[in-house]
Write a protein that holds these residues in place. Structure first.
Motif, short mmCIF file in Angstrom:
data_model
loop_
_atom_site.label_atom_id
_atom_site.label_comp_id
_atom_site.label_asym_id
_atom_site.label_seq_id
_atom_site.Cartn_x
_atom_site.Cartn_y
_atom_site.Cartn_z
N ALA B 44 0.83 -1.21 0.00
CA ALA B 44 0.00 0.00 0.00
C ALA B 44 0.86 1.26 0.00
N CYS B 45 2.07 1.14 0.53
CA CYS B 45 2.89 2.34 0.73
C CYS B 45 4.27 2.26 0.09
N ASP B 51 9.35 5.67 -5.36
CA ASP B 51 8.84 6.27 -4.13
C ASP B 51 7.33 6.31 -4.21
N ARG B 52 6.71 5.93 -3.10
CA ARG B 52 5.26 5.99 -3.06
C ARG B 52 4.88 6.75 -1.79
N THR B 53 3.88 6.30 -1.05
CA THR B 53 3.61 6.96 0.22
C THR B 53 4.83 6.83 1.12
#
Lengths: 192, 140
Positions: B44-45, B51-53
Motif C-alpha cells: 500500500a505504501c 517512491d510511493r507513500t
C-alpha cells in the motif's frame, strides 16, 4: 475469463448508481458516527494527537495514491464493462475514505496531505485487463495490511474502529479482484 | 466435565507456532520466496523501485535514513542520522513507532521473528538485483 463473466453477472445485479449511493450512505453514516463526537476526537495527550495525525496522514497518502491508481486503470483502455464500472466504484470508496481521513485530520488540528502531482506506477507491466486487476489487487492487499498494522497503534480507539471499518472495505475489494482474475477469492482465514 | 480455558500466553505461543513458516531444509531462495509474500503487506505504501507513500526500498540496506532525494520524510526520520543495516531494520520493522518515535510509518510492525528474517532476506537479495543497482541513490 469465466471468473470475469461471473463478476460481470454479479455486478449487473445491482445498478451501479444505486450501489454507490446506498453504500456511500451507509459508510458515511457509520463513519461520521464514529468520528464526529467530541469524545471520539478527544485525545489523551498532545503526543497522542500528533501520533494519530501522522498515522492518519500516512493512510490518507495511500488512499490518494489508490485513487490515482484506479484512475490510471480506468483510463488505460484495458478495462471492459462491467469491470470498468467496478473499478470506478472501488475508486469511489477510496475517495470516501480520503474525504473522511482528511476531515478527521482537520478536526484534530492537523493539515491533510494532498495528492501528488505525479505518481509512479509500473505502467510497462500493465498490458491486459488481468494485469490491471492484479495490480489493483496487490494495492488492496497492501491496504488491508496497512490498516491492520495501524489499528493497534492509534491512541484514540474510535479512530482504530474507523480504520477497521475501512479495512473491511479494502478486504472486500481485494477478494473481488482476486475472484475476477481467477484466484481463490479469500485465500485464508486470516489477513496479515 | 470441567473445561479449562488456555492461558493467554500459551495461546499466543501456539498461534505464533501455527503461523510461523517452517525452517527445515531452508535455503536463501526459500527465505526470499517467503519474504516476497510478506513484502506484499508493504504494497500500500512501498515499492522497490519507486517512491510511493513511503520511500523506495532499492538501496535501503546501507542507505542513510531519510536520504532519498525528493522524498518528504518525517523530521524524526530525516534527523535520525541512522544508517540502515539489517540489524537496525530488524528492530525498526518489529516496532517502527517504538524504534523511531515520530516516524510517519504508522504501523504496529512485523512481530514474528521468522517473518522479519524472510523479509530482510528478500530486501537483501532484491537490493543486489540489476533493477535495484540501477536505481541506487547517493550513499553517505
Amino acid at each position: 475469463m469465466t471468473m470475469l463473466k461471473m463478476l460481470g453477472d454479479s455486478a449487473k445485479a445491482i445498478p451501479r448508481r444505486a450501489f454507490i449511493s446506498q453504500s456511500g450512505l451507509l459508510l458515511s453514516g457509520a463513519a461520521v458516527a464514529l468520528l464526529t463526537g467530541q469524545d471520539a476526537l478527544a485525545a489523551k495527550s498532545a503526543d497522542g494527537v500528533e501520533s494519530d495525525l501522522r498515522i492518519l496522514n500516512t493512510a490518507l497518502g495511500a488512499e490518494l495514491e489508490a485513487i490515482a491508481a484506479y484512475q490510471v486503470g480506468a483510463e488505460s483502455g484495458l478495462l471492459q464493462k462491467p469491470v470498468l464500472d467496478l473499478a470506478l466504484t472501488f475508486q469511489g470508496h477510496h475517495k470516501e475514505h480520503a474525504d473522511l481521513l482528511g476531515s478527521t485530520i482537520m478536526k484534530l488540528g492537523g493539515k491533510p496531505v494532498t495528492a501528488r502531482s505525479k505518481y509512479s506506477f509500473p505502467l510497462e507491466t500493465l498490458k491486459t485487463q488481468v494485469d490491471v486487476l492484479r495490480f489493483a489487487a496487490g494495492l488492496e492487499k497492501g491496504a488491508v495490511s496497512a490498516y491492520l498494522g495501524a489499528i493497534p497503534v492509534f491512541g484514540n480507539r474510535d479512530l482504530a474502529k474507523a480504520a477497521g471499518s475501512i479495512l473491511g472495505d479494502e478486504a472486500m475489494h481485494w477478494a473481488i479482484l482476486r475472484n475476477a482474475v481467477g484466484d481463490v477469492p479469500v485465500p485464508g482465514a486470516f489477513v496479515s | 466435565m470441567k473445561c479449562r480455558t488456555p492461558r493467554p500466553g500459551l495461546l499466543a505461543i501456539l498461534l505464533s507456532l501455527a503461523l510461523s513458516p517452517a525452517y527445515a531444509g531452508d535455503s536463501p531462495a526459500d527465505a526470499h520466496a517467503r519474504g516476497a509474500i510478506i513484502y506484499e503487506r508493504c504494497a500500500a505504501c512501498h515499492a522497490l523501485q519507486t517512491d510511493r507513500t513511503g520511500p523506495r526500498h532499492c538501496g535501503l540496506i546501507g542507505r542513510r535514513a531519510g536520504s532519498v532525494p525528493g522524498f518528504a520524510y518525517s523530521p524524526a526520520m530525516r534527523q535520525s542520522r541512522l544508517i540502515w543495516s539489517e540489524a537496525n531494520l530488524d528492530h525498526f520493522i518489529k516496532a517502527p513507532m517504538a524504534f523511531m518515535p515520530g516516524t510517519a510509518m504508522g504501523y504496529d510492525g512485523v512481530k514474528n521473528d521468522a517473518e522479519r528474517h524472510d523479509l530482510l532476506a528478500f530486501l537483501r537479495q532484491e537490493g543486489t538485483s540489476d533493477k535495484c543497482r540501477n536505481l541506487q541513490v547517493e550513499r553517505p
